[in-house]
Scaffold this motif. Structure first.
Motif, PDB file in Angstrom:
ATOM      1  N   GLU A  35      -8.019  -3.902 -10.806  1.00 37.49           N
ATOM      2  CA  GLU A  35      -6.680  -3.970  -9.884  1.00 37.49           C
ATOM      3  C   GLU A  35      -5.940  -2.576 -10.302  1.00 37.49           C
ATOM      4  O   GLU A  35      -6.031  -1.884 -11.149  1.00 37.49           O
ATOM      5  N   ARG A  36      -4.842  -2.514  -9.487  1.00 33.86           N
ATOM      6  CA  ARG A  36      -3.895  -1.593  -9.506  1.00 33.86           C
ATOM      7  C   ARG A  36      -2.355  -2.127  -9.858  1.00 33.86           C
ATOM      8  O   ARG A  36      -2.277  -3.080  -9.060  1.00 33.86           O
ATOM      9  N   THR A  37      -1.719  -1.331 -10.383  1.00 36.66           N
ATOM     10  CA  THR A  37      -0.364  -1.753 -10.680  1.00 36.66           C
ATOM     11  C   THR A  37       0.660  -0.789 -10.695  1.00 36.66           C
ATOM     12  O   THR A  37       0.215   0.419 -11.093  1.00 36.66           O
ATOM     13  N   LEU A  38       1.900  -0.889 -10.309  1.00 33.93           N
ATOM     14  CA  LEU A  38       2.872   0.223 -10.140  1.00 33.93           C
ATOM     15  C   LEU A  38       3.573   0.159 -11.561  1.00 33.93           C
ATOM     16  O   LEU A  38       4.047  -1.108 -12.028  1.00 33.93           O
ATOM     17  N   SER A  39       3.634   1.111 -12.050  1.00 32.32           N
ATOM     18  CA  SER A  39       4.452   1.308 -13.284  1.00 32.32           C
ATOM     19  C   SER A  39       5.338   2.444 -13.015  1.00 32.32           C
ATOM     20  O   SER A  39       5.140   3.481 -12.664  1.00 32.32           O
ATOM     21  N   ILE A  40       6.418   2.042 -13.843  1.00 36.67           N
ATOM     22  CA  ILE A  40       7.732   2.988 -13.994  1.00 36.67           C
ATOM     23  C   ILE A  40       8.170   3.342 -15.675  1.00 36.67           C
ATOM     24  O   ILE A  40       8.268   2.260 -16.188  1.00 36.67           O
ATOM     25  N   ILE A  41       8.138   4.576 -15.978  1.00 39.53           N
ATOM     26  CA  ILE A  41       8.729   4.943 -17.216  1.00 39.53           C
ATOM     27  C   ILE A  41      10.150   5.264 -16.907  1.00 39.53           C
ATOM     28  O   ILE A  41      10.528   6.011 -16.017  1.00 39.53           O
ATOM     29  N   LYS A  42      11.006   4.291 -17.370  1.00 43.00           N
ATOM     30  CA  LYS A  42      12.465   4.299 -16.708  1.00 43.00           C
ATOM     31  C   LYS A  42      13.306   5.478 -17.562  1.00 43.00           C
ATOM     32  O   LYS A  42      12.735   5.937 -18.522  1.00 43.00           O
ATOM     33  N   PRO A  43      14.471   5.723 -16.977  1.00 43.02           N
ATOM     34  CA  PRO A  43      15.478   6.713 -17.708  1.00 43.02           C
ATOM     35  C   PRO A  43      15.639   7.145 -19.190  1.00 43.02           C
ATOM     36  O   PRO A  43      15.614   8.208 -19.663  1.00 43.02           O
ATOM     37  N   ASP A  44      15.639   5.810 -19.585  1.00 46.08           N
ATOM     38  CA  ASP A  44      15.971   5.694 -21.109  1.00 46.08           C
ATOM     39  C   ASP A  44      14.748   6.309 -21.925  1.00 46.08           C
ATOM     40  O   ASP A  44      14.867   7.219 -23.024  1.00 46.08           O
ATOM     41  N   ALA A  45      13.483   5.901 -21.465  1.00 43.72           N
ATOM     42  CA  ALA A  45      12.211   6.152 -22.228  1.00 43.72           C
ATOM     43  C   ALA A  45      12.011   7.732 -21.814  1.00 43.72           C
ATOM     44  O   ALA A  45      11.583   8.664 -22.524  1.00 43.72           O
ATOM     45  N   VAL A  46      12.155   8.224 -20.686  1.00 43.52           N
ATOM     46  CA  VAL A  46      12.329   9.697 -20.334  1.00 43.52           C
ATOM     47  C   VAL A  46      12.982  10.423 -21.205  1.00 43.52           C
ATOM     48  O   VAL A  46      12.731  11.539 -21.628  1.00 43.52           O
ATOM     49  N   ALA A  47      14.343  10.060 -21.376  1.00 46.59           N
ATOM     50  CA  ALA A  47      15.495  10.894 -22.114  1.00 46.59           C
ATOM     51  C   ALA A  47      15.155  10.790 -23.342  1.00 46.59           C
ATOM     52  O   ALA A  47      15.633  11.959 -24.202  1.00 46.59           O
ATOM     53  N   LYS A  48      14.213   9.894 -24.038  1.00 49.08           N
ATOM     54  CA  LYS A  48      13.969   9.992 -25.423  1.00 49.08           C
ATOM     55  C   LYS A  48      12.656  10.792 -25.794  1.00 49.08           C
ATOM     56  O   LYS A  48      12.210  10.780 -26.682  1.00 49.08           O
TER      57      LYS A  48
ATOM     58  N   GLU B 264       5.096  -2.429  -4.218  1.00 52.10           N
ATOM     59  CA  GLU B 264       5.458  -1.378  -4.864  1.00 52.10           C
ATOM     60  C   GLU B 264       4.696  -0.155  -4.904  1.00 52.10           C
ATOM     61  O   GLU B 264       5.450   1.171  -4.910  1.00 52.10           O
ATOM     62  N   ILE B 265       3.432  -0.281  -4.760  1.00 53.77           N
ATOM     63  CA  ILE B 265       2.674   1.058  -4.863  1.00 53.77           C
ATOM     64  C   ILE B 265       2.801   1.782  -3.488  1.00 53.77           C
ATOM     65  O   ILE B 265       2.894   2.951  -3.391  1.00 53.77           O
ATOM     66  N   ALA B 266       2.913   0.902  -2.589  1.00 54.22           N
ATOM     67  CA  ALA B 266       3.105   1.466  -0.975  1.00 54.22           C
ATOM     68  C   ALA B 266       4.429   2.191  -0.908  1.00 54.22           C
ATOM     69  O   ALA B 266       4.805   2.766  -0.146  1.00 54.22           O
ATOM     70  N   TYR B 267       5.355   1.494  -1.825  1.00 47.81           N
ATOM     71  CA  TYR B 267       6.714   1.887  -1.683  1.00 47.81           C
ATOM     72  C   TYR B 267       7.134   3.434  -2.441  1.00 47.81           C
ATOM     73  O   TYR B 267       7.978   4.254  -1.718  1.00 47.81           O
ATOM     74  N   PHE B 268       5.987   3.651  -3.051  1.00 52.74           N
ATOM     75  CA  PHE B 268       6.332   5.191  -3.708  1.00 52.74           C
ATOM     76  C   PHE B 268       5.074   6.229  -3.474  1.00 52.74           C
ATOM     77  O   PHE B 268       5.187   7.358  -3.565  1.00 52.74           O
ATOM     78  N   PHE B 269       3.954   5.706  -3.036  1.00 55.23           N
ATOM     79  CA  PHE B 269       2.798   6.556  -2.748  1.00 55.23           C
ATOM     80  C   PHE B 269       1.999   6.334  -1.436  1.00 55.23           C
ATOM     81  O   PHE B 269       1.543   5.210  -1.034  1.00 55.23           O
ATOM     82  N   SER B 270       1.648   7.289  -0.757  1.00 53.60           N
ATOM     83  CA  SER B 270       0.791   7.276   0.447  1.00 53.60           C
ATOM     84  C   SER B 270      -0.525   7.131  -0.119  1.00 53.60           C
ATOM     85  O   SER B 270      -1.031   7.630  -1.310  1.00 53.60           O
ATOM     86  N   ASP B 271      -1.627   6.800   0.804  1.00 54.99           N
ATOM     87  CA  ASP B 271      -3.044   6.509   0.201  1.00 54.99           C
ATOM     88  C   ASP B 271      -3.464   7.825  -0.259  1.00 54.99           C
ATOM     89  O   ASP B 271      -4.203   7.856  -1.163  1.00 54.99           O
ATOM     90  N   ASP B 272      -3.074   8.958   0.372  1.00 52.56           N
ATOM     91  CA  ASP B 272      -3.673  10.278  -0.097  1.00 52.56           C
ATOM     92  C   ASP B 272      -2.924  10.796  -1.258  1.00 52.56           C
ATOM     93  O   ASP B 272      -3.556  11.990  -1.752  1.00 52.56           O
ATOM     94  N   GLU B 273      -2.256  10.099  -1.893  1.00 53.08           N
ATOM     95  CA  GLU B 273      -1.640  10.537  -3.057  1.00 53.08           C
ATOM     96  C   GLU B 273      -2.329   9.704  -4.567  1.00 53.08           C
ATOM     97  O   GLU B 273      -1.822   9.837  -5.566  1.00 53.08           O
TER      98      GLU B 273
END
Ligand code: CMP
Length: 141
Positions: free
Chosen positions: A3-16, A127-136
């Motif tokens: 399977e594929r899943t959409l993951s986000i590392i949120k602003p708090d974790a990026v800031a840390k 969610e995957i299609a919301y951020f990525f086109s197939d060629d990405e």
């Protein structure tokens, strides 16, 4: 099944500066990153992503938090990737997250909860299609 899943590392974790540590957890669990980018979400982009929550009382705070700094959006691929990612993340509310999960170790609050992951095959597809086109997306076999 794979399977594929959409993951986000949120602003708090990026800031840390915890991007690498969180990515290691996914990789060590056998999930493969097949697409990734860093973005600073606009209000419109965040509202659209979380549209299913638009009538919930926490929606304004959620959108405010998700636009507060850069995030990593990514596609993880692997065996049962949707539930595997949710197991690694732990419960939405870090106070309820099992020890050793990403949210137990990095999250501050139910809003600043370090990561997002799709909750079903249908939401993963949207969610995957919301951020990525197939060629990405780069299948890695
Ligand atoms: P996430 O998986 O990104 O999906 C929606 C987010 O809303 C969730 O993580 C939490 O960060 C946030 N949120 C804030 N309050 C609540 C709540 N009461 N129930 C569910 N999610 C909440």
């Amino acid at each position: 099944a794979t399977e594929r899943t959409l993951s986000i590392i949120k602003p708090d974790a990026v800031a840390k500066n915890a991007i690498g540590e969180i990515e290691s957890r996914f990789e060590n669990a056998g999930l493969k990153i097949v697409a990734a980018k860093m973005l600073h979400l606009s209000q419109e982009k965040a509202e659209g992503f979380y549209a299913e929550h638009k009538d919930r009382p926490f929606f304004p705070d959620l959108v405010g938090f998700m636009t507060s700094g850069p995030v990593i959006v990514q596609v993880l691929e692997g065996d049962n990737a949707i539930s595997a990612n949710r197991d690694l993340m732990g419960a939405t509310n870090p106070k309820e997250a099992d020890p050793g999960t990403i949210r137990a170790d990095y999250a501050q609050s139910i809003d600043a909860n370090a990561v997002h992951g799709s909750d079903s095959p249908e939401s993963a597809e949207r969610e995957i299609a919301y951020f990525f086109s197939d060629d990405e997306i780069c299948p890695r076999g």
